[in-house]
Design a protein around this motif. Structure first.
Motif, PDB file in Angstrom:
ATOM      1  N   ALA A 233       0.836  -1.200   0.000  1.00 37.31           N
ATOM      2  CA  ALA A 233       0.000   0.000   0.000  1.00 37.31           C
ATOM      3  C   ALA A 233       0.871   1.250   0.000  1.00 37.31           C
ATOM      4  N   THR A 269      -3.567  -5.091   5.338  1.00 36.54           N
ATOM      5  CA  THR A 269      -4.128  -4.590   4.088  1.00 36.54           C
ATOM      6  C   THR A 269      -3.046  -4.490   3.035  1.00 36.54           C
ATOM      7  N   ARG A 271      -3.922  -2.145   0.523  1.00 35.51           N
ATOM      8  CA  ARG A 271      -4.475  -0.932  -0.067  1.00 35.51           C
ATOM      9  C   ARG A 271      -4.128   0.258   0.828  1.00 35.51           C
ATOM     10  N   ALA A 272      -3.985   1.426   0.225  1.00 37.38           N
ATOM     11  CA  ALA A 272      -3.645   2.629   0.979  1.00 37.38           C
ATOM     12  C   ALA A 272      -4.803   3.047   1.880  1.00 37.38           C
ATOM     13  N   ALA A 282     -10.124   2.372   5.097  1.00 42.03           N
ATOM     14  CA  ALA A 282      -9.199   1.318   4.684  1.00 42.03           C
ATOM     15  C   ALA A 282      -9.996   0.121   4.188  1.00 42.03           C
ATOM     16  N   SER A 312     -10.704  -2.637  -4.401  1.00 42.33           N
ATOM     17  CA  SER A 312      -9.661  -1.649  -4.644  1.00 42.33           C
ATOM     18  C   SER A 312      -9.536  -0.716  -3.449  1.00 42.33           C
ATOM     19  N   GLN A 313      -8.639   0.222  -3.567  1.00 43.46           N
ATOM     20  CA  GLN A 313      -8.561   1.336  -2.628  1.00 43.46           C
ATOM     21  C   GLN A 313      -9.860   2.136  -2.702  1.00 43.46           C
TER      22      GLN A 313
END
Length: 384
Positions: A233, A269, A271-272, A282, A312-313
């Motif tokens: 991320a 995670t 993802r950012a 998140a 996705s993010q």
């Protein structure tokens, strides 16, 4: 030959990741889905008439002052107007593996041959630098240099005028990683990014020397998959803070000026973490969307109806959140409560990238078939 070696290395990474929670069966979507908002497709365009499945490709549209810049994995580069009209289209001989980077002067393309190429807006190639590695995230295009992170664990700076390497940083890489990398972030005179070995590092922008590092995730368990750690991320800056998280690790809040860790919260995670108006959002490794209180990091709500759909993010969008999944659906959630509002399939071949904001009222979603679509939404009580 060089291309074959790079792709062979990629296949080994993909094979290594085929297990554990990353390959759990996704929860099916119900036949009757919420219709609490009118999520519609305004227009769409297709870059390629040929379809190819490239699971490592993360190509997403880039909104610029000149228009919407995007590409297809098979090498087509295009600029579109906000109304969806093609301004120009060009075909390259190489495959493209990452989103494009651009500013008012030039654009950068990462190829499947392991090259970095700089172009002007007329499509003229200015230079090509062979870095012999794939990148899945867009490079940073700075005034005098480019910052590139590659899937073999390197972070490097290239001189903008020539493509000449200025410095290279590489830490020990594990044999097992998640496909892809973080995108570096420049914070004052440092390059901050996550690595596949579970570390977050701050590197000197001038020479690449490490200023600080923290381990976000630590390998645990007995099997290779259970010991997998990765900071895939990208780091997010929110005012004076940096937000970072990793797979099988923690979310960290750091002071942007010093790199000092101010707070942490368990969060696995790839993802950012994304700031919204009231909460930080998140997507955990089970594809549950989580809202966090920025003051305490306490979980405010969790949306768990998309378990293992490889979300996705998150993208905050007006008073909602937009998120796509691996089957090519875009889902709309209420930003305050996490309530599922609406869903629209935008690409039957799936999607590997997050929605992208186009002004305040629209989003863009690019799917695996290289279709790009503009979406809008309206609540039932919202005036047309």
């Amino acid at each position: 030959m060089r291309n074959a070696l790079i792709l062979a290395a990629l296949v080994s990474v993909l094979t290594a990741c085929a297990g554990g929670s990353l390959r759990e069966a996704p929860a099916p979507l119900p036949e009757e889905r919420p219709q609490l908002a009118d999520l519609r497709i305004d227009w769409w365009q297709m870059l390629e008439e040929r379809y190819t499945e490239m699971p490592f490709s993360r190509i997403a549209p880039l909104v610029t002052e000149r228009g919407i810049l995007t590409a297809s994995p098979l090498g087509e580069v295009a600029l579109l107007s906000e109304s969806g009209r093609f301004i120009w289209r060009r075909q390259l001989a190489e495959q493209i593996t990452a989103p494009l980077a651009a500013d008012e002067r030039q654009m950068v393309i990462m190829t499947g041959n392991g090259d970095v190429k700089l172009f002007d807006w007329n499509g003229r190639e200015l230079w090509s630098s062979a870095i012999s590695a794939l990148a899945t995230e867009a490079p940073l295009l700075l005034e005098d240099r480019l910052i590139v992170q590659t899937m073999d664990g390197r972070v490097m700076a290239l001189e903008r005028n020539t493509g000449r390497p200025l410095w290279v940083y590489q830490d020990a890489e594990p044999e097992l990683t998640i496909t892809g990398t973080a995108r570096p972030l420049v914070v004052d005179d440092l390059v901050v990014t996550g690595l596949a070995n579970g570390k977050l590092v701050g590197l000197s922008l001038a020479d690449g020397s490490p200023a600080w590092e923290y381990r976000i995730a630590r390998a645990q368990g007995k099997t290779d998959v259970s010991r997998l750690v990765d900071v895939d991320a990208s780091v997010t800056r929110v005012g004076d803070y940096l937000l970072a998280a990793g797979y099988q690790g923690d979310m960290l809040v750091l002071d942007a000026a010093s790199g000092q860790v101010l707070a942490s919260q368990p969060l696995s995670t790839y993802r950012a973490v994304v700031p919204g108006q009231d909460y930080w959002y998140a997507v955990n490794d089970q594809s549950h969307v989580v809202a966090l209180d920025p003051r305490s990091l306490a979980v405010v709500w969790t949306q768990d109806q998309f378990t293992y759909r490889r979300l996705s993010q998150v993208l905050p969008w007006k008073d909602a959140l937009a998120v796509s999944d691996a089957d090519g659906y875009v889902h709309l959630l209420d930003a305050q409560t996490g309530e599922w509002l609406a869903t629209r399939q935008v690409d039957w071949t799936g999607a590997h990238t997050a929605p992208v904001a186009l002004g305040d009222d629209y989003i863009l979603q690019q799917g695996n078939s290289s279709r790009i679509k503009r979406l809008s939404f309206r609540r039932p009580n919202e005036a047309r």
